[in-house]
Scaffold this active site. Sequence first.
Site, PDB file in Angstrom:
ATOM      1  N   LYS A  43       0.837  -1.213   0.000  1.00 36.52           N
ATOM      2  CA  LYS A  43       0.000   0.000   0.000  1.00 36.52           C
ATOM      3  C   LYS A  43       0.867   1.257   0.000  1.00 36.52           C
ATOM      4  CE  LYS A  43      -1.914  -1.525   3.772  1.00 36.52           C
ATOM      5  NZ  LYS A  43      -1.426  -2.922   3.806  1.00 36.52           N
ATOM      6  N   GLY A  72       3.186  -0.917   8.786  1.00 35.54           N
ATOM      7  CA  GLY A  72       4.540  -0.629   8.336  1.00 35.54           C
ATOM      8  C   GLY A  72       4.471  -0.509   6.829  1.00 35.54           C
ATOM      9  N   HIS A  73       4.612   0.684   6.313  1.00 35.78           N
ATOM     10  CA  HIS A  73       4.474   0.920   4.872  1.00 35.78           C
ATOM     11  C   HIS A  73       5.832   1.329   4.297  1.00 35.78           C
ATOM     12  CE1 HIS A  73      -0.112   1.784   5.372  1.00 35.78           C
ATOM     13  NE2 HIS A  73       0.244   0.611   5.816  1.00 35.78           N
ATOM     14  N   GLN A 118      -3.345  -1.943   7.357  1.00 35.16           N
ATOM     15  CA  GLN A 118      -3.844  -3.317   7.501  1.00 35.16           C
ATOM     16  C   GLN A 118      -4.626  -3.689   6.229  1.00 35.16           C
ATOM     17  OE1 GLN A 118      -4.485  -1.146  10.615  1.00 35.16           O
ATOM     18  NE2 GLN A 118      -2.339  -1.671  10.719  1.00 35.16           N
TER      19      GLN A 118
HETATM   20  P1  GDP Z   1       2.234  -2.216   3.043  1.00 31.50           P
HETATM   21  O1  GDP Z   1       2.124  -2.435   4.509  1.00 31.50           O
HETATM   22  O2  GDP Z   1       1.005  -2.673   2.326  1.00 31.50           O
HETATM   23  O3  GDP Z   1       2.607  -0.824   2.674  1.00 31.50           O
HETATM   24  O4  GDP Z   1       3.425  -3.162   2.556  1.00 31.50           O
HETATM   25  P2  GDP Z   1       4.855  -3.375   3.282  1.00 31.50           P
HETATM   26  O5  GDP Z   1       5.697  -2.195   3.017  1.00 31.50           O
HETATM   27  O6  GDP Z   1       4.678  -3.807   4.685  1.00 31.50           O
HETATM   28  O7  GDP Z   1       5.368  -4.659   2.527  1.00 31.50           O
HETATM   29  C1  GDP Z   1       5.525  -4.686   1.161  1.00 31.50           C
HETATM   30  C2  GDP Z   1       6.990  -5.032   0.843  1.00 31.50           C
HETATM   31  O8  GDP Z   1       7.096  -5.383  -0.504  1.00 31.50           O
HETATM   32  C3  GDP Z   1       7.916  -3.847   1.030  1.00 31.50           C
HETATM   33  O9  GDP Z   1       9.178  -4.324   1.435  1.00 31.50           O
HETATM   34  C4  GDP Z   1       7.993  -3.236  -0.357  1.00 31.50           C
HETATM   35  O10 GDP Z   1       9.203  -2.532  -0.589  1.00 31.50           O
HETATM   36  C5  GDP Z   1       7.933  -4.458  -1.213  1.00 31.50           C
HETATM   37  N1  GDP Z   1       7.282  -4.289  -2.519  1.00 31.50           N
HETATM   38  C6  GDP Z   1       6.233  -3.513  -2.870  1.00 31.50           C
HETATM   39  N2  GDP Z   1       5.889  -3.724  -4.156  1.00 31.50           N
HETATM   40  C7  GDP Z   1       6.742  -4.658  -4.619  1.00 31.50           C
HETATM   41  C8  GDP Z   1       6.893  -5.323  -5.885  1.00 31.50           C
HETATM   42  O11 GDP Z   1       6.155  -5.110  -6.835  1.00 31.50           O
HETATM   43  N3  GDP Z   1       7.896  -6.249  -5.960  1.00 31.50           N
HETATM   44  C9  GDP Z   1       8.735  -6.542  -4.930  1.00 31.50           C
HETATM   45  N4  GDP Z   1       9.670  -7.456  -5.096  1.00 31.50           N
HETATM   46  N5  GDP Z   1       8.617  -5.926  -3.738  1.00 31.50           N
HETATM   47  C10 GDP Z   1       7.636  -5.018  -3.588  1.00 31.50           C
HETATM   48  P1  IMO Z   2       0.130  -2.932   7.221  1.00 30.94           P
HETATM   49  O1  IMO Z   2      -0.577  -1.613   7.216  1.00 30.94           O
HETATM   50  C1  IMO Z   2       0.117  -7.134   8.356  1.00 30.94           C
HETATM   51  C2  IMO Z   2      -1.903  -8.129  12.108  1.00 30.94           C
HETATM   52  C3  IMO Z   2      -1.048  -8.655  13.234  1.00 30.94           C
HETATM   53  C4  IMO Z   2      -2.034  -9.574  13.934  1.00 30.94           C
HETATM   54  C5  IMO Z   2      -3.346  -8.799  13.801  1.00 30.94           C
HETATM   55  C6  IMO Z   2      -3.708  -7.988  15.026  1.00 30.94           C
HETATM   56  O2  IMO Z   2       1.611  -2.821   7.223  1.00 30.94           O
HETATM   57  O3  IMO Z   2      -0.398  -3.816   6.133  1.00 30.94           O
HETATM   58  P2  IMO Z   2      -2.784  -5.701  16.006  1.00 30.94           P
HETATM   59  O4  IMO Z   2      -1.416  -5.334  16.486  1.00 30.94           O
HETATM   60  O5  IMO Z   2      -3.297  -4.865  14.889  1.00 30.94           O
HETATM   61  O6  IMO Z   2      -3.777  -5.805  17.124  1.00 30.94           O
HETATM   62  O7  IMO Z   2      -2.604  -7.204  15.439  1.00 30.94           O
HETATM   63  O8  IMO Z   2      -3.187  -7.930  12.688  1.00 30.94           O
HETATM   64  N1  IMO Z   2      -1.474  -6.838  11.552  1.00 30.94           N
HETATM   65  C7  IMO Z   2      -0.874  -6.688  10.363  1.00 30.94           C
HETATM   66  N2  IMO Z   2      -0.455  -7.611   9.472  1.00 30.94           N
HETATM   67  N3  IMO Z   2       0.251  -5.821   8.079  1.00 30.94           N
HETATM   68  C8  IMO Z   2      -0.190  -4.892   8.941  1.00 30.94           C
HETATM   69  O9  IMO Z   2      -0.224  -3.576   8.646  1.00 30.94           O
HETATM   70  C9  IMO Z   2      -0.748  -5.309  10.167  1.00 30.94           C
HETATM   71  N4  IMO Z   2      -1.245  -4.670  11.240  1.00 30.94           N
HETATM   72  C10 IMO Z   2      -1.696  -5.610  12.072  1.00 30.94           C
HETATM   73  O10 IMO Z   2       0.070  -9.359  12.741  1.00 30.94           O
HETATM   74  O11 IMO Z   2      -2.180 -10.761  13.209  1.00 30.94           O
HETATM   75 MG    MG Z   3       3.162  -3.384   6.060  1.00 32.74          MG
END
Ligand code: GDP
Ligand code: IMO
Ligand code: MG
Length: 450
Positions: A16, A40-41, A248
Site C-alpha cells: 500500500k 509498516g508501509h 492493515q
Molecule cells: P504495506 O504495509 O502494504 O505498505 O506493505 P509493506 O511495506 O509492509 O510490505 C511490502 C513489501 O514489498 C515492502 O518491502 C515493499 O518494498 C515491497 N514491494 C512492494 N511492491 C513490490 C513489488 O512489486 N515487488 C517486490 N519485489 N517488492 C515489492
Molecule cells: P500494514 O498496514 C500485516 C496483524 C497482526 C495480527 C493482527 C492484530 O503494514 O499492512 P494488532 O497489532 O493490529 O492488534 O494485530 O493484525 N497486523 C498486520 N499484518 N500488516 C499490517 O499492517 C498489520 N497490522 C496488524 O500481525 O495478526
Molecule cells: Mg506493512
Amino acid sequence: MPGIAIIGAQWGDEGKGKVTDLLAEHAEMIVRFQGGNNAGHTIVRDGEEFKFHLIPSGILYADKTCMIGNGVVLDPRILLGEIDGLRRRGVDVGNLKISANAHLIMPYHVLLDTAGEVKLGKLSLGTTRRGIGPCYADKALRLGIRVQDLLDEKILRTKIRTALEPKQQALRELSVQRRKLRKEAGEGAAPRSEQAIEDAPDPRLDLHTMTEEYVSYGHRLEPHIADTARLCWDALDAGRTVIFEGAQATLLDLDHGTYPFVTSSNPIAGAATVGAGIGPADIDEVWGVAKAYATRVGAGPFPTELGDAVGRHMVERGHEYGTTTGRERRCGWIDLVALRYAVRLNRMSALAITKLDVLSGLETLRLAVRYRSREGAVLDRFPYHQSILHGVEPEYEEMPGFESDIGECRTEGDLPRQARDFLAYIADFVGVPIRLAGVGPGREQSVMLN
Ligand code: GDP
Ligand code: IMO
Ligand code: MG
C-alpha cells in the site's frame, strides 16, 4: 478523481505504501484514517528505503499535505521518532497535520496488549503488541485520551488518572497470576518480552511521570494539530485529489475479517468516511492492493498457505519479513475467493497487483478459485462462518509460470505472456481491472495497465 481510497485487499503488507507514493504524485493530500503503528508501509525511492508506521506515505513530496485522521490511534513517542528520523534524512514534515480527535496510545495500552497475548498463550492472536486493541477498546469505553488533551495538563492528568486505575488493577492481577503459574511450572525468570508485565508496579504506570511525558509530547506536536476533517473538505470541495491511505487490510477488518484474528479497526474503504470525517460520496475510486500471491503475519485462517519449497521461494524472493515486527510472513498462493470478497466489500474500482516479480522462476502458478469444505461442499463464496473457513481446502486453477526476471519491465508489452495471462485471469475472475502491476520494490518498478 478527487477522493481515492487505497485499501489492502488481503492480510496486509500488500504494498500500500508503494502504491500510495505512486498515486500521490497527482494528489494534494494523503490521509491515514485508521490503525496505528501496527502498520509498516515501505517506499523505495532511488534505492533509498523509507518505512512509515504512522506518517502517511505521501510525506516524501514536499508540496503535499499529509494527515493523520481522527480514526487513527497514535503513539506520540513513535510518531516523534518517525518525525525525527525523517528530518535527519532531510525530509520536511512541516506539512504533517494531526487530528485533534485521534486517540493516543498510552504506555498501559502497550503493556495490556502484551499481557493479553501472554495470557492467551497458544491461543494468542499474534498482535504487533503496539497497544492497538486496548487503545481502541478505551475509545469505545469512552476512557480514551485524545490528541487535544495533550494541550491541557489539567485535563490530561484527570483523564489519565481515570483511565489508569482499572489498568493498574488488571495488570497487577495478571502479574500475580503469571508469577504463580511460572512457580507452579517450575520455570525461571520470565522472558524479556514478558518481564514488563510481571514488574508491577511498572515505573511507566506512574501518573505523574506519564502526565509529564505526554505534556512534553504535546509541546512538540502542537504545531501539527489541526481540524483535519475541515482541511479534507476544503480540498475535496475545490476538486483536488485526496488519497485515503488504508492500513492493515480487508481480511483483518474487525467486522468483516477473520475475527478474532483481526486488528481492532476497520481497514475497509467504508471506514475512510468515519476515520477522516468525510461522506461516502467523497470517495470516487477505491483501489485495492493485492500481492500476486498471499501473505499473513500472526495467527488465523489462511486457506492457501504453503509449507513447502514454493512457500520458501515466496519468503526468500519476496523478503517476506514484517516491516513492523520483523516476523517471517506466512506465504501461499493468491486466493481469488477471498480477493473477490474484498473487491465487493470495498466496491473496488481498480486493483494494483504487486510483487509479480517474486513469482518468476516458478514453473506452475496456482490461483485458488473455490474452496471445498470438510463435508465436501463446493464453496464459491468466502464463507461467513469462521469454523467453515478453518476447515476449507482450496481448489486451484493452474497456469504456466515465467522464468525471466521482470524487474526491468515498464510496460504491459514488456511482461512475458504468462505474466500477462496471469493478471488477465485475476482481473476477469474478480471483475475489476488491474491498473498497476509491481515488478520490484522500487518506485519505478511499476507497470501501468489499461
Ligand atoms: P504495506 O504495509 O502494504 O505498505 O506493505 P509493506 O511495506 O509492509 O510490505 C511490502 C513489501 O514489498 C515492502 O518491502 C515493499 O518494498 C515491497 N514491494 C512492494 N511492491 C513490490 C513489488 O512489486 N515487488 C517486490 N519485489 N517488492 C515489492
Ligand atoms: P500494514 O498496514 C500485516 C496483524 C497482526 C495480527 C493482527 C492484530 O503494514 O499492512 P494488532 O497489532 O493490529 O492488534 O494485530 O493484525 N497486523 C498486520 N499484518 N500488516 C499490517 O499492517 C498489520 N497490522 C496488524 O500481525 O495478526
Ligand atoms: Mg506493512
